[in-house]
Design an enzyme around this catalytic site. Structure first.
Site, PDB file in Angstrom:
ATOM      1  N   HIS A 198       0.919  -1.244  -0.048  1.00  0.00           N
ATOM      2  CA  HIS A 198       0.222  -0.130   0.006  1.00  0.00           C
ATOM      3  C   HIS A 198       0.792   1.402   0.029  1.00  0.00           C
ATOM      4  O   HIS A 198       0.409   2.382   0.533  1.00  0.00           O
ATOM      5  CB  HIS A 198      -0.950  -0.076   1.233  1.00  0.00           C
ATOM      6  CG  HIS A 198      -1.694  -1.036   1.513  1.00  0.00           C
ATOM      7  ND1 HIS A 198      -3.056  -1.582   0.939  1.00  0.00           N
ATOM      8  CD2 HIS A 198      -1.074  -2.166   2.236  1.00  0.00           C
ATOM      9  CE1 HIS A 198      -3.163  -2.647   1.166  1.00  0.00           C
ATOM     10  NE2 HIS A 198      -2.375  -3.262   2.227  1.00  0.00           N
TER      11      HIS A 198
ATOM     12  N   SER B 211      14.649  21.723 -16.129  1.00  0.00           N
ATOM     13  CA  SER B 211      13.387  22.625 -16.469  1.00  0.00           C
ATOM     14  C   SER B 211      13.840  23.873 -17.197  1.00  0.00           C
ATOM     15  O   SER B 211      14.984  24.380 -16.974  1.00  0.00           O
ATOM     16  CB  SER B 211      12.637  22.800 -15.089  1.00  0.00           C
ATOM     17  OG  SER B 211      11.840  23.915 -15.544  1.00  0.00           O
TER      18      SER B 211
ATOM     19  N   LYS C 129      15.692  22.236 -11.011  1.00  0.00           N
ATOM     20  CA  LYS C 129      15.048  20.878 -11.114  1.00  0.00           C
ATOM     21  C   LYS C 129      16.097  19.901 -12.005  1.00  0.00           C
ATOM     22  O   LYS C 129      16.731  20.062 -12.761  1.00  0.00           O
ATOM     23  CB  LYS C 129      13.794  21.007 -12.269  1.00  0.00           C
ATOM     24  CG  LYS C 129      12.888  22.037 -11.542  1.00  0.00           C
ATOM     25  CD  LYS C 129      11.910  21.084 -10.534  1.00  0.00           C
ATOM     26  CE  LYS C 129      10.721  20.494 -11.510  1.00  0.00           C
ATOM     27  NZ  LYS C 129       9.886  19.917 -10.679  1.00  0.00           N
TER      28      LYS C 129
ATOM     29  N   GLU D 249       9.647   8.884 -16.514  1.00  0.00           N
ATOM     30  CA  GLU D 249       8.306   8.934 -16.995  1.00  0.00           C
ATOM     31  C   GLU D 249       7.664   8.674 -18.305  1.00  0.00           C
ATOM     32  O   GLU D 249       6.587   8.319 -18.358  1.00  0.00           O
ATOM     33  CB  GLU D 249       7.978  10.481 -16.879  1.00  0.00           C
ATOM     34  CG  GLU D 249       8.116  11.029 -15.331  1.00  0.00           C
ATOM     35  CD  GLU D 249       8.345  12.552 -15.070  1.00  0.00           C
ATOM     36  OE1 GLU D 249       7.283  13.095 -14.479  1.00  0.00           O
ATOM     37  OE2 GLU D 249       8.907  13.090 -15.773  1.00  0.00           O
TER      38      GLU D 249
END
Ligand code: ARG
Length: 464
Positions: free
Chosen positions: A160, A281, A287, A294
């Site tokens: 979980h 970024s 970043k 992804e």
């Protein structure tokens, strides 16, 4: 002047094909990548025609040299593909006739584009499957090598997405080695089922020429010719199998990718992704985004989409060939390309992935992961039934939470306020290392098991 249609099949037509229809009907834009397989198939077919005296030796030699020239022209980007010629099969045949004349017109004897296209796709897919299996094996090797370095590195095991029990990073990585092993098994099943030769089934009913399909099968390295001509020209279930095996690979990779995204985030910081697989970024200078992970997380979108698209095309399709089946190619091609890219990029990330042990330990201590060990201790040593032990352990966790300490930092006196008759041996039980090293059951996470599992995985997956 009388109207006519100049197509290869144009004899019975009075009107030319509408240009809009021509564009719509053609597959050359995407099936040109089958040119090597189409030529391979045509050479084997013409060798058989000559062996069976259906064409002469001279004609065979002309056909072969013409086809080889065409292969060169295409690979050198010197070939003029035409939508008017619809697909790769007719583009090549037409050019062959241009180059060698009359003999070229005999190549299509005893075959149809229906058995030809099925053969081409199978030949193409077989190569892709072999390559994808190699890519998977290489990813397994990289995972096994990482797990060898970190066979005893402690990290939280989750259920979980909440800390469950401590495990080792090596054990975690080997979980993916198992998944990829099953994926390889599925691909090789698919490969052996698809490895039957379609050529010679002709349009749908077989042919009256004295062909030798076994000879062609052997030439093209198929295990045997297919058994039923009608089934053969309408069969694309091998492609569905390939795409569903690829979907499972995509599922597995996307889970690993998602974990890399979560774990490299600043909240977790369990791993550092190699810079070469992250991006900056354009506006936020601080970043470092996990783009490769992804993308791998997202690619199942198109891979499942491709599978569903071919399943939908084939369902309810009457036997045998229907033009509908031309819609098989783009999903097959896209799936093969996408899954290969996912595997290769995943391997690149894993190769230079660096775990951050302190962060993993910090999360472990906050998560009370040895609570199960405490309950088990009460069962084994104090003969307390497991349900009661579970309840008492819950109270110990509450106490640790209140004091804001890890379970292993509670004192014996504090523990005895809840379970008066425990002795100090319990303190060792609450240690994370001891929890892990006790999990020696078959397939468990104890470091000594992990070392054994690594040896075995090398034998099972990396030999030859
Ligand atoms: N371009 C067609 C395809 O990809 C080749 C087979 C055409 N056969 C036919 N009978 N029209 O499916």
């Amino acid at each position: 002047m009388k109207k006519s249609n100049s197509k290869i099949w144009g004899g019975r037509f009075l009107a030319p094909t509408d240009e809009i229809m021509e564009e719509f009907n053609s597959s050359i834009q995407f099936d040109k990548i089958l040119y090597i397989e189409d030529i391979e198939g045509s050479i084997a077919h013409s060798e058989m025609l000559s062996k069976q005296n259906i064409i002469s030796k001279d004609e065979l030699e002309l056909i072969k040299s013409g086809l080889k020239q065409i292969e060169l022209e295409i690979s050198n980007n010197e070939f003029n593909f035409s939508v008017k010629l619809e697909d790769i099969h007719m583009n090549i045949e037409n050019r062959l006739i241009e180059i060698i004349g009359e003999a070229g017109k005999k190549l299509h004897t005893a075959r149809s584009r229906n058995d030809q296209v099925a053969t081409d796709i199978k030949l193409w897919l077989r190569k892709r499957i072999d390559q994808i299996e190699l890519n998977l094996k290489s990813l397994q090797r990289t995972l096994i090598e990482k797990s060898e370095i970190h066979f005893d590195l402690l990290m939280p095991g989750y259920t979980h997405l909440q800390v469950g029990q401590p495990v080792t990073f090596g054990h975690y990585l080997l979980a993916y080695v198992e998944m990829l092993g099953r994926d390889r098994g599925r691909l090789s099943d698919c490969r052996s089922r698809l490895n039957e030769l379609p050529l010679g089934s002709a349009a749908l009913a077989g042919t009256s020429y004295p062909i030798d399909r076994h000879f062609v099968a052997q030439k093209l390295d198929f295990s045997k010719p297919t058994e039923n001509s009608m089934d053969t020209v309408s069969d694309r279930d091998f492609a569905i199998e390939f795409m569903s095996s690829s979907s499972l690979i995509a599922i597995h990779l996307s889970r690993l990718a998602e974990e890399l995204v979560i774990w490299s985030s600043d909240r977790f910081n369990f791993v550092k992704l190699p810079e070469s697989y992250t991006t900056g970024s354009s506006i936020m200078p601080q970043k470092r985004n996990p783009d490769a992970a992804e993308l791998i997380r997202a690619k199942p979108g198109r891979i499942f989409g491709n599978l569903l698209s071919l399943m939908t095309v084939l369902k309810g399709l009457p036997m045998t060939y229907g033009k509908d089946m031309q819609e098989d190619k783009e999903p097959i091609f896209d799936t093969a390309k996408t899954i290969e890219l996912c595997i290769v990029n995943m391997e690149g990330m894993i190769k230079n992935l660096e775990p951050v042990p302190d962060k993993m330990m910090e999360a472990l201590q906050k998560g009370f992961p040895t609570a199960t060990d405490f309950a088990d201790y009460l069962v084994k040593n104090l003969k307390i039934p497991f349900r009661d032990a579970h309840h008492l352990t819950g109270k110990i966790v509450l106490l640790a939470e209140k004091k804001e300490v890890a379970l292993e930092n509670l004192t014996i006196e504090e523990i005895q306020t809840i379970v008066p008759n425990v002795d100090i041996s319990i303190l060792d039980i609450l240690k994370i290392e001891s929890s892990v090293s006790k999990r020696t059951s078959y397939g468990g996470t104890a470091p000594e098991n992990v070392l054994q599992a690594i040896k075995k995985a090398k034998r099972r997956f990396l030999k030859d």
